[in-house]
Enzyme design. Structure first.
Site: not given
Ligand SMILES: [Mg+2]
Length: 229
Positions: A8
């Site tokens: 991420d």
């Molecule tokens: Mg994030």
């Protein structure tokens, strides 16, 4: 042994809160508005809420970009062209990125040993800009931005798309690393892969999302990878 790592970006490889603060201040300044620290935090809360609504499928992605400002305007009595403000803000968001701790070194050190891809929810323009300018783009094997994929994390369809493009994916050898329970970890659960929660603040997991590994700093990823060997 892990073969594929999905990273991420916002709140994991990059300090999103820090860059958001800089970008929002700069964008409002372009409209002659001096936004206070308190109002910046308020914007941040509203933005988080809007993205969560999008993740739950309650609003469309395009609505996030205007709704967050309209809601802020209601409370602060600001007014300006929201579409324009959002466009300027997204440009600043791409420019004023802040890397999280030693993230670039960690990803660089794993290059060649693991296939690494960025999986991020967000707008193509700022995400592409900051991934490229930060040098992360040169290190990873590819980038998947929800805006371009057509659906966001945590949807299984998002991961199906990524795996189809990546090719030769063994779910048991695939791990997602991210800070969000609702998008990264739930997404990992939906996709049936190993979930490593980056949780620097030591937040308690009060959800039914299953976590396989939890790390407080990005360097702890080395220990996790060692454990899975
Ligand atoms: Mg994030």
């Amino acid at each position: 042994m892990i073969d594929l790592i999905l990273w991420d970006i916002d709140g994991t490889l990059m300090d999103f809160k820090a860059s958001e603060k800089k970008a929002i201040k700069a964008a409002f300044a372009d409209f002659g508005i001096d936004i206070t620290e308190e109002q910046t935090s308020l914007y941040s809360e509203i933005n988080d809420k809007c993205w969560k609504m999008y993740e739950r499928g309650e609003i469309e992605r395009k609505d996030v970009f205007t709704r967050r400002f309209y809601e802020l305007f209601k409370i602060t009595n600001f007014s300006c062209d929201v579409e324009k403000l959002n466009e300027i803000y997204l440009t600043y968001l791409g420019e004023k990125y802040v890397l999280q701790d030693n993230s670039l070194q960690v990803v660089t050190s794993l290059k060649g040993k693991y296939r690494q891809y960025i999986v991020t929810n967000g707008h193509v323009k700022p995400q592409t800009m900051k991934i490229t300018d930060s040098g992360l783009g040169d290190v990873v094997d590819g980038v998947f931005i929800s805006d371009a994929v057509g659906c966001p994390k945590p949807e299984k369809g998002y991961f199906d798309y990524c795996f189809l493009k990546i090719g030769n994916v063994d779910l048991k050898k695939t791990m997602i690393i991210g800070d969000s329970l609702s998008s990264d970890m739930r997404g990992g659960n939906n996709a049936g892969i190993i979930c490593c929660w980056y949780n620097p603040d030591g937040t308690e997991n009060k959800t039914d999302v299953k976590i396989d590994y939890e790390i407080k700093s990005l360097s702890e990823v080395y220990d996790v990878l060692e454990k899975i060997k």
